[in-house]
Design a protein around this motif. Structure first.
Motif, PDB file in Angstrom:
ATOM      1  N   ALA A 150       2.328  -0.854   4.900  1.00  0.00           N
ATOM      2  CA  ALA A 150       1.867  -2.221   5.059  1.00  0.00           C
ATOM      3  C   ALA A 150       1.851  -2.992   4.046  1.00  0.00           C
ATOM      4  O   ALA A 150       1.872  -2.486   2.790  1.00  0.00           O
TER       5      ALA A 150
ATOM      6  N   TYR B 285       0.881  -1.215   0.089  1.00  0.00           N
ATOM      7  CA  TYR B 285       0.055  -0.021   0.035  1.00  0.00           C
ATOM      8  C   TYR B 285       0.840   1.307   0.025  1.00  0.00           C
ATOM      9  O   TYR B 285       1.605   1.516   0.776  1.00  0.00           O
TER      10      TYR B 285
ATOM     11  N   ARG C 110      -3.066   8.823   7.480  1.00  0.00           N
ATOM     12  CA  ARG C 110      -3.282   7.349   7.916  1.00  0.00           C
ATOM     13  C   ARG C 110      -2.265   6.991   8.945  1.00  0.00           C
ATOM     14  O   ARG C 110      -2.309   5.742   9.203  1.00  0.00           O
TER      15      ARG C 110
ATOM     16  N   ASN D   6       1.438   4.199  11.981  1.00  0.00           N
ATOM     17  CA  ASN D   6       1.459   3.554  10.484  1.00  0.00           C
ATOM     18  C   ASN D   6       2.537   4.059   9.488  1.00  0.00           C
ATOM     19  O   ASN D   6       2.182   5.267   9.281  1.00  0.00           O
TER      20      ASN D   6
ATOM     21  N   GLU E  38       3.130  -4.700   8.903  1.00  0.00           N
ATOM     22  CA  GLU E  38       2.906  -3.478   9.220  1.00  0.00           C
ATOM     23  C   GLU E  38       4.270  -2.725   9.692  1.00  0.00           C
ATOM     24  O   GLU E  38       4.906  -3.402  10.495  1.00  0.00           O
TER      25      GLU E  38
ATOM     26  N   ARG F 155       5.413   0.124  11.749  1.00  0.00           N
ATOM     27  CA  ARG F 155       4.972   1.146  12.549  1.00  0.00           C
ATOM     28  C   ARG F 155       6.065   1.596  13.596  1.00  0.00           C
ATOM     29  O   ARG F 155       7.051   1.014  14.032  1.00  0.00           O
TER      30      ARG F 155
ATOM     31  N   THR G  35      -4.348  -0.197   9.269  1.00  0.00           N
ATOM     32  CA  THR G  35      -3.650  -0.443   7.963  1.00  0.00           C
ATOM     33  C   THR G  35      -4.712  -1.004   7.022  1.00  0.00           C
ATOM     34  O   THR G  35      -5.410  -1.995   7.494  1.00  0.00           O
ATOM     35  N   ARG G  36      -4.573  -0.779   5.681  1.00  0.00           N
ATOM     36  CA  ARG G  36      -5.524  -1.108   4.649  1.00  0.00           C
ATOM     37  C   ARG G  36      -5.028  -2.880   4.456  1.00  0.00           C
ATOM     38  O   ARG G  36      -5.874  -3.612   4.153  1.00  0.00           O
TER      39      ARG G  36
END
Length: 198
Positions: free
Chosen positions: A88, A34, A45, A85, A77, A79, A50-51
């Motif tokens: 990811a 992403y 974001r 975030n 992810e 982080r 996360t997506r």
């Protein structure tokens, strides 16, 4: 994951996502990164789920409800401080077949196949409605029709809703987006008739 993407076959690359087909120990997998569209986009974001996590959870939910999707394997992810975030990745098994947009544009789906395809969409929509859920992005490129089964992809907007009115609104948006796929096509009137059932 970035090295795996670079070494793999790129299936899609745009401002928001990069998708690659990779081989790991003889298995065909898909990894989706992403991307941040801008610094501001990345900042907005920082504190959100996360997506990749949403896609992983949605895939598990779909499979539990009898809806076919590529088998989810993992999400990664990046982080900081345990919460912020910074990007990811989502990893799944590769599902065979071209996406539905490519299949239709190539003429791979004929009239007799289209009845089977609509039957699969009917089942999908009924299951989503029964579960007070919506896919969230019903572009036909987000589906694969293979061996008379419909596989659902691109799941980061897919979710069940706690409130019935939210579910109905999201479901209506799904139907409207699905109908727009067929405007100007040979199947436009067939799809319009099909959607009267919903």
């Amino acid at each position: 994951p970035d090295a795996a993407i670079e070494a793999g076959k790129i299936l899609k690359h745009d401002r928001t996502t990069t998708v690659a087909k990779i081989q790991v120990m003889g298995l065909c997998l898909v990894i989706k990164r992403y991307n941040r569209k801008s610094l501001l986009h990345g900042f907005t974001r920082l504190w959100r789920t996360t997506r990749a996590r949403r896609s992983f959870d949605a895939a598990r939910w779909l499979l539990q409800h009898g809806i076919l999707t590529a088998l989810p394997l993992a999400f990664i992810e990046n982080r900081s401080f345990g919460a912020l975030n910074h990007g990811a990745y989502y990893l799944s098994l590769f599902h065979p077949g071209d996406n539905l947009l490519l299949q239709l544009n190539s003429g791979a789906i004929k009239n007799h196949d289209f009845d089977a395809l609509l039957s699969e969409f009917k089942q999908l929509l009924r299951l989503l409605r029964r579960a007070n859920a919506a896919h969230g992005d019903m572009k036909i490129s987000n589906f694969i029709f293979h061996s008379n089964r419909l596989c659902v992809l691109d799941l980061d907007a897919t979710q069940p809703y706690k409130r019935a009115w939210q579910a109905r609104r999201a479901f209506r948006k799904d139907l409207a987006r699905f109908e727009r796929n067929w405007v100007g096509s040979d199947f436009e009137s067939v799809v319009a008739e099909f959607l009267k059932n919903f």
